[in-house]
Design a protein around this motif. Sequence first.
Motif, short mmCIF file in Angstrom:
data_model
loop_
_atom_site.label_atom_id
_atom_site.label_comp_id
_atom_site.label_asym_id
_atom_site.label_seq_id
_atom_site.Cartn_x
_atom_site.Cartn_y
_atom_site.Cartn_z
N ALA A 279 82.39 -4.83 21.04
CA ALA A 279 83.70 -4.41 20.54
C ALA A 279 84.75 -5.50 20.75
O ALA A 279 85.57 -5.77 19.86
CB ALA A 279 84.13 -3.12 21.23
N HIS A 453 85.66 -0.24 17.01
CA HIS A 453 84.66 -1.29 17.26
C HIS A 453 83.59 -0.81 18.25
O HIS A 453 82.41 -1.14 18.10
CB HIS A 453 85.35 -2.54 17.80
CG HIS A 453 86.27 -3.20 16.82
ND1 HIS A 453 86.04 -3.19 15.47
CD2 HIS A 453 87.43 -3.91 17.00
CE1 HIS A 453 87.01 -3.84 14.85
NE2 HIS A 453 87.86 -4.29 15.76
N LEU A 454 84.00 -0.03 19.25
CA LEU A 454 83.02 0.54 20.17
C LEU A 454 82.04 1.44 19.43
O LEU A 454 80.83 1.40 19.65
CB LEU A 454 83.73 1.34 21.28
CG LEU A 454 84.42 0.53 22.38
CD1 LEU A 454 85.35 1.44 23.19
CD2 LEU A 454 83.39 -0.13 23.30
#
Length: 468
Positions: A279, A453-454
Amino acid sequence: MVSPIDPTGTGFLLAENRSMPMHVGGLQLFEKPEGAGRNYGREMYESMRDVDEIAPLFLKRPHRSLGTAGQLVWVEDEQFDIDHHIRHSALPKPGRIRELLDLSSRLHSTRLAWERPLWEAHVIEGLRDGRVALYTKVHHSLVDGISAMRLVQSTLTPDPDLRDMPPPWDARTRRDRPERAPSSGGSLADLPAQAYRSALGITAEAAGMPGALIKTLTKSVRNETSSVSLFAPRTIFNQSITGSRRFAAQDWPIERLRAIGTATDTTINDVVLAMCGGAVRRYLLELDALPDAPLVAMVPVGLKAKESHLASTEGGNAVGAVMCRLGTDLDDPLDRLLSISAAMTDGKEALASMTPAQIMAMSAIGQAPAILAPILRMQGIVRPPYNLIISNVPGPRETQYWNGAKMVGHYPLSIPINGMALNITCISYDGNLGFGLTGCRRTVPHLQRLLSHLDSEVSAMEKAAGVA
């Protein structure tokens, strides 16, 4: 009543300034009990405010004067007013989680006044789905992050029918015990003080200290995982910060992460670190700010020395730090995960060869540059020992209730410092892993993008591991 403040607590108080409020926080989400009316938020607030006796921990405030020879001490607040500490708030429309996180960010940005006991609790209603939130913050000089979490958990129960649960500051909880005290365990923030303090009394440990230091430094010079990092690159996270905070939070099912770990023969903690590494890589690429060298995270590691002599990220009776390269130079998510897993295994094996006192000493040495640089105002001049902090704290496995209200979310808010503008802390709860991302609003722009993003990294690892 006057009582001394231990060196660690004094350090947190003296280090605090407008840019660095030194409190930890938590955000819990509750579903209303069945049959609760429209005024439930008000009723929850009043039940938390109207207590007969406040626990001693929550009556202490810092004080120094000529009478204390200029030393900081705890004194009982003789003008204690519960209304300064328990607040009732409502979100603006449309009452989304976004508005809740914005409010939590603002509340976490403000310093706690030394003129009063160093804690606050905010009952927050106005979520359009009817849930009620509780944001709490406590100064790190009073309790560490883990103790603060335990204080909250001490007033929860797995029994949905129990209706006599007091808030943490009620003297009935008898929870004034988590005050900082010397012990074999503790939080990572206590490591430097514990290590330096215990160094005065080391006897048999002293003979092994030089060897442990040489071994640790040798691994660092070789750019291998250890308690000391010599290879962290400069990033946007490693500069001076402001006092304004941005907080972002989200849950992921533990089973999804465990499936990735099972398929790749890695641990859940390895998967969490790989999520964060990927991320952060995506985030810095968007900002055209990704360094060529991999970012380094400081990861708390517990040592269950009495049980197995093996290090564990699940906690134990000694706490150390592993400086883990996050594989941000690797494009493939599986390569990144396996690289992180190998690094963490290597780091834990290195810690397992040391005694608890040696672990604390090595971890303190590893943290010294991060602690001294902000104090000496040398961030940006000296190279950062690591780029961010990533910690994973075990929480309740069962569903918890507060007087019939079901807790459906639990997220930690932590402390960014000068030279370390981002902190990622996770808490497991009831089958989910709650990520709490706390950063400087100016230094870490658009922090909330890290959540997407995670999620992208979880999907990418599932696909690479064949479990999608």
